[in-house]
Design an enzyme around this catalytic site. Structure first.
Site, PDB file in Angstrom:
ATOM      1  N   ASP A 236      -9.117   3.400  -0.293  1.00  0.00           N
ATOM      2  CA  ASP A 236      -8.013   2.565   0.206  1.00  0.00           C
ATOM      3  C   ASP A 236      -8.590   1.196   0.604  1.00  0.00           C
ATOM      4  O   ASP A 236      -9.467   1.116   1.466  1.00  0.00           O
ATOM      5  CB  ASP A 236      -7.410   3.258   1.436  1.00  0.00           C
TER       6      ASP A 236
ATOM      7  N   THR B  46      -5.425  -4.059   6.294  1.00  0.00           N
ATOM      8  CA  THR B  46      -4.369  -5.076   6.221  1.00  0.00           C
ATOM      9  C   THR B  46      -3.745  -5.134   4.820  1.00  0.00           C
ATOM     10  O   THR B  46      -4.378  -4.770   3.828  1.00  0.00           O
ATOM     11  CB  THR B  46      -4.900  -6.487   6.549  1.00  0.00           C
TER      12      THR B  46
ATOM     13  N   TYR C 277      -5.261   3.316 -12.265  1.00  0.00           N
ATOM     14  CA  TYR C 277      -4.374   2.154 -12.121  1.00  0.00           C
ATOM     15  C   TYR C 277      -5.193   0.858 -12.172  1.00  0.00           C
ATOM     16  O   TYR C 277      -4.915  -0.036 -12.974  1.00  0.00           O
ATOM     17  CB  TYR C 277      -3.626   2.274 -10.796  1.00  0.00           C
TER      18      TYR C 277
ATOM     19  N   GLN D  95      -8.728  -4.651   3.201  1.00  0.00           N
ATOM     20  CA  GLN D  95      -7.993  -5.893   3.485  1.00  0.00           C
ATOM     21  C   GLN D  95      -7.454  -6.489   2.186  1.00  0.00           C
ATOM     22  O   GLN D  95      -8.028  -6.319   1.122  1.00  0.00           O
ATOM     23  CB  GLN D  95      -8.914  -6.920   4.161  1.00  0.00           C
ATOM     24  N   ARG D  96      -6.332  -7.191   2.334  1.00  0.00           N
ATOM     25  CA  ARG D  96      -5.747  -7.803   1.152  1.00  0.00           C
ATOM     26  C   ARG D  96      -4.840  -8.955   1.559  1.00  0.00           C
ATOM     27  O   ARG D  96      -3.921  -8.770   2.353  1.00  0.00           O
ATOM     28  CB  ARG D  96      -4.944  -6.755   0.398  1.00  0.00           C
TER      29      ARG D  96
ATOM     30  N   PHE E 101       7.593   4.033   6.029  1.00  0.00           N
ATOM     31  CA  PHE E 101       7.782   3.768   7.466  1.00  0.00           C
ATOM     32  C   PHE E 101       9.265   3.588   7.805  1.00  0.00           C
ATOM     33  O   PHE E 101       9.737   4.068   8.839  1.00  0.00           O
ATOM     34  CB  PHE E 101       6.996   2.521   7.905  1.00  0.00           C
TER      35      PHE E 101
ATOM     36  N   SER F 108       8.471   1.546   2.494  1.00  0.00           N
ATOM     37  CA  SER F 108       9.560   2.517   2.325  1.00  0.00           C
ATOM     38  C   SER F 108       9.294   3.762   3.175  1.00  0.00           C
ATOM     39  O   SER F 108      10.203   4.266   3.842  1.00  0.00           O
ATOM     40  CB  SER F 108       9.763   2.866   0.851  1.00  0.00           C
TER      41      SER F 108
HETATM   42  P1  NAD Z   1       8.228   1.067 -10.272  1.00  0.00           P
HETATM   43  O1  NAD Z   1       7.469   2.337 -10.328  1.00  0.00           O
HETATM   44  O2  NAD Z   1       9.467   1.022  -9.459  1.00  0.00           O
HETATM   45  O3  NAD Z   1       8.604   0.582 -11.741  1.00  0.00           O
HETATM   46  C1  NAD Z   1       7.867   0.861 -12.880  1.00  0.00           C
HETATM   47  C2  NAD Z   1       8.823   1.157 -14.018  1.00  0.00           C
HETATM   48  O4  NAD Z   1       8.074   1.422 -15.215  1.00  0.00           O
HETATM   49  C3  NAD Z   1       9.678   2.399 -13.762  1.00  0.00           C
HETATM   50  O5  NAD Z   1      11.017   2.125 -14.072  1.00  0.00           O
HETATM   51  C4  NAD Z   1       9.095   3.452 -14.686  1.00  0.00           C
HETATM   52  O6  NAD Z   1      10.028   4.433 -15.075  1.00  0.00           O
HETATM   53  C5  NAD Z   1       8.615   2.586 -15.848  1.00  0.00           C
HETATM   54  N1  NAD Z   1       7.539   3.184 -16.642  1.00  0.00           N
HETATM   55  C6  NAD Z   1       6.397   3.774 -16.195  1.00  0.00           C
HETATM   56  N2  NAD Z   1       5.657   4.183 -17.235  1.00  0.00           N
HETATM   57  C7  NAD Z   1       6.330   3.837 -18.358  1.00  0.00           C
HETATM   58  C8  NAD Z   1       6.071   3.986 -19.754  1.00  0.00           C
HETATM   59  N3  NAD Z   1       4.961   4.579 -20.183  1.00  0.00           N
HETATM   60  N4  NAD Z   1       6.987   3.524 -20.635  1.00  0.00           N
HETATM   61  C9  NAD Z   1       8.125   2.942 -20.203  1.00  0.00           C
HETATM   62  N5  NAD Z   1       8.423   2.773 -18.911  1.00  0.00           N
HETATM   63  C10 NAD Z   1       7.529   3.212 -17.998  1.00  0.00           C
HETATM   64  O7  NAD Z   1       7.196  -0.037  -9.799  1.00  0.00           O
HETATM   65  P2  NAD Z   1       7.424  -1.586  -9.434  1.00  0.00           P
HETATM   66  O8  NAD Z   1       7.074  -1.773  -8.026  1.00  0.00           O
HETATM   67  O9  NAD Z   1       8.751  -2.048  -9.916  1.00  0.00           O
HETATM   68  O10 NAD Z   1       6.274  -2.248 -10.307  1.00  0.00           O
HETATM   69  C11 NAD Z   1       6.554  -2.909 -11.532  1.00  0.00           C
HETATM   70  C12 NAD Z   1       5.275  -3.504 -12.093  1.00  0.00           C
HETATM   71  O11 NAD Z   1       4.729  -4.441 -11.180  1.00  0.00           O
HETATM   72  C13 NAD Z   1       4.180  -2.478 -12.380  1.00  0.00           C
HETATM   73  O12 NAD Z   1       3.528  -2.809 -13.574  1.00  0.00           O
HETATM   74  C14 NAD Z   1       3.247  -2.630 -11.209  1.00  0.00           C
HETATM   75  O13 NAD Z   1       1.927  -2.281 -11.548  1.00  0.00           O
HETATM   76  C15 NAD Z   1       3.387  -4.114 -10.892  1.00  0.00           C
HETATM   77  N6  NAD Z   1       3.071  -4.361  -9.477  1.00  0.00           N
HETATM   78  C16 NAD Z   1       3.949  -4.036  -8.498  1.00  0.00           C
HETATM   79  C17 NAD Z   1       3.615  -4.256  -7.174  1.00  0.00           C
HETATM   80  C18 NAD Z   1       4.563  -3.934  -6.045  1.00  0.00           C
HETATM   81  O14 NAD Z   1       4.165  -4.065  -4.890  1.00  0.00           O
HETATM   82  N7  NAD Z   1       5.779  -3.546  -6.282  1.00  0.00           N
HETATM   83  C19 NAD Z   1       2.358  -4.818  -6.849  1.00  0.00           C
HETATM   84  C20 NAD Z   1       1.489  -5.098  -7.880  1.00  0.00           C
HETATM   85  C21 NAD Z   1       1.868  -4.891  -9.197  1.00  0.00           C
HETATM   86  N1  UDP Z   2      -0.098   3.783   4.271  1.00  0.00           N
HETATM   87  C1  UDP Z   2       0.056   4.383   5.490  1.00  0.00           C
HETATM   88  N2  UDP Z   2       1.064   5.291   5.633  1.00  0.00           N
HETATM   89  C2  UDP Z   2       1.919   5.612   4.633  1.00  0.00           C
HETATM   90  C3  UDP Z   2       1.765   4.970   3.381  1.00  0.00           C
HETATM   91  C4  UDP Z   2       0.737   4.066   3.233  1.00  0.00           C
HETATM   92  O1  UDP Z   2      -0.688   4.130   6.449  1.00  0.00           O
HETATM   93  O2  UDP Z   2       2.821   6.450   4.854  1.00  0.00           O
HETATM   94  C5  UDP Z   2      -1.177   2.781   4.114  1.00  0.00           C
HETATM   95  C6  UDP Z   2      -2.091   3.014   2.918  1.00  0.00           C
HETATM   96  O3  UDP Z   2      -3.140   3.892   3.229  1.00  0.00           O
HETATM   97  C7  UDP Z   2      -2.563   1.595   2.649  1.00  0.00           C
HETATM   98  C8  UDP Z   2      -1.375   0.729   3.049  1.00  0.00           C
HETATM   99  O4  UDP Z   2      -0.567   1.529   3.883  1.00  0.00           O
HETATM  100  O5  UDP Z   2      -3.653   1.268   3.481  1.00  0.00           O
HETATM  101  C9  UDP Z   2      -0.544   0.259   1.854  1.00  0.00           C
HETATM  102  O6  UDP Z   2      -0.253   1.395   1.071  1.00  0.00           O
HETATM  103  P1  UDP Z   2       0.709   1.343  -0.209  1.00  0.00           P
HETATM  104  O7  UDP Z   2       0.684   2.722  -0.797  1.00  0.00           O
HETATM  105  O8  UDP Z   2       2.019   0.780   0.170  1.00  0.00           O
HETATM  106  O9  UDP Z   2       0.047   0.291  -1.194  1.00  0.00           O
HETATM  107  P2  UDP Z   2      -1.440  -0.083  -1.638  1.00  0.00           P
HETATM  108  O10 UDP Z   2      -1.586  -1.492  -1.211  1.00  0.00           O
HETATM  109  O11 UDP Z   2      -2.441   0.808  -0.950  1.00  0.00           O
HETATM  110  O12 UDP Z   2      -1.445   0.102  -3.100  1.00  0.00           O
END
Ligand code: NAD
Ligand code: UDP
Length: 315
Positions: free
Chosen positions: A275, A212, A147, A278-279, A193, A191
């Site tokens: 993992d 964090t 990723y 901090q962020r 928790f 989700s």
């Molecule tokens: P999500 O998993 O709910 O959505 C991703 C979508 O992409 C899904 O509908 C999945 O079916 C589709 N997908 C995956 N691979 C595909 C492919 N090869 N071709 C076509 N469709 C494909 O995730 P999200 O939380 O909605 O994230 C959306 C975007 O935002 C992602 O690129 C993710 O990396 C980025 N992002 C999200 C977060 C967050 O916290 N939600 C944080 C950082 C970055």
């Molecule tokens: N985490 C946790 N319990 C869970 C799911 C996640 O303690 O049931 C922790 C995980 O190890 C990380 C933080 O929560 O430190 C955020 O995790 P998430 O998968 O939501 O996103 P990340 O920022 O790690 O991509």
């Protein structure tokens, strides 16, 4: 007749993508959602699936796509560690081949293209909070690398297409975002928790829970993405989008237990490899260039998310 802007949203049936499609429809766009439904679902887009000016194509972006649009938001990619590690080769392909395909499409169409990048490009950061100028601390061979490195390579491709082909690009580095429509089995912390708390099951903290994160409510994030797309062409990003309010994972667990009135106990499980400790985003650039700041407080966002899960768990 009014000519609508045709906007492609890859990953449009996912958590963030579905809100983005909804917002773009409200803004009067003609929305084409492309999704292979790996982590996304038709239920996420059920509210507007049959609306005029909305169209779903089931397609995997690792394969070329030929459509005609004016703007592209590239969100396709599983975002939860559980899902992106399930098929890591496909995750890298989605970020890298997917970016090449979408950039190629944008080049042919001379369309503006936005990449949903991530705070994961900073890896386990040694600089805190993280500003865009920080290059990150990423393991290239660990379980999160598919990723992290996939998204880093996608950023590289975006900037090379910009320099080499003069493409209009926008790169958003999204920090942890949450809200209704996350999948109950998504595996991300909020989700997990909330579902555990509502079912009075054990709350699973990985490690000691002192790591964090900073959580942004989905509507704030979408506002940021749309503002970035609208910003002047000279502004490419990368720009951090996230809420700078930082919490330990233990604080989040306690908050959710309190807000749900749950009888759940906290249990501790091993911390997954790599993992991040901090962020927290530095959002000065987004504030300066996009006049953007998140507005929704964690308590309000959590309440809406808890209500959502409470409803779907009763169904
Ligand atoms: P999500 O998993 O709910 O959505 C991703 C979508 O992409 C899904 O509908 C999945 O079916 C589709 N997908 C995956 N691979 C595909 C492919 N090869 N071709 C076509 N469709 C494909 O995730 P999200 O939380 O909605 O994230 C959306 C975007 O935002 C992602 O690129 C993710 O990396 C980025 N992002 C999200 C977060 C967050 O916290 N939600 C944080 C950082 C970055
Ligand atoms: N985490 C946790 N319990 C869970 C799911 C996640 O303690 O049931 C922790 C995980 O190890 C990380 C933080 O929560 O430190 C955020 O995790 P998430 O998968 O939501 O996103 P990340 O920022 O790690 O991509």
């Amino acid at each position: 007749m009014e000519i609508k802007k045709r906007v492609l949203v890859t990953g449009g049936a996912g958590f963030l993508g579905s809100y983005l499609c909804e917002r773009l429809l409200k803004d009067g766009c003609d929305v084409l959602c492309v999704d292979n439904l790996y982590t996304g679902s038709k239920s996420n887009i059920a509210g507007f699936l049959y609306k005029d000016y909305f169209e779903l194509i089931r397609h995997d972006i690792t394969f070329p796509l030929y459509v005609e649009v004016d703007e592209i938001y590239n969100l396709a990619c599983p975002a939860s560690p559980v899902h992106y590690q399930n098929d890591p080769v496909q995750t890298t392909k989605t970020s890298v081949h997917g970016a090449i395909n979408m950039l190629g499409l944008a080049k042919r169409l001379k369309a503006k293209i936005l990449q949903a990048s991530t705070s994961e490009v900073y890896g386990d950061p040694k600089v805190h909070p993280q500003a865009e100028s920080y290059w990150g601390n990423v393991n290239c061979i660990g379980p999160r690398s598919c990723y992290d490195e996939g998204k880093r390579c996608a950023e590289t491709l975006f900037f090379d297409y910009h320099r080499q082909h003069k493409l209009k690009i926008k790169v958003a580095r999204i920090f942890n975002t949450y809200g209704p429509r996350m999948h109950p089995n998504d595996g991300r912390v909020i989700s997990n928790f909330i579902v555990q708390a509502l079912q009075n099951c054990d709350i699973t903290i990985y490690g000691e829970g002192l790591q964090t994160r900073s959580f942004c409510y989905v509507e704030d994030l979408i506002e940021g993405l749309v503002s970035l797309m609208k910003s002047p062409d000279e502004f490419t990003g990368p720009v951090n989008l996230g809420n700078p309010e930082e919490f330990t994972i233990r604080e989040i667990a306690e908050k959710i237990i309190e807000m749900t009135g749950s009888k759940s106990q906290i249990i501790y499980k091993p911390l997954p490899e790599d993992d991040p400790f901090q962020r927290k985003p530095d959002i000065d650039l987004a504030t300066e260039k996009l006049n953007w700041k998140p507005k929704i407080k964690i308590e309000d966002g959590l309440k809406r998310t808890i209500d959502y899960f409470d409803n779907i768990l009763k169904m």
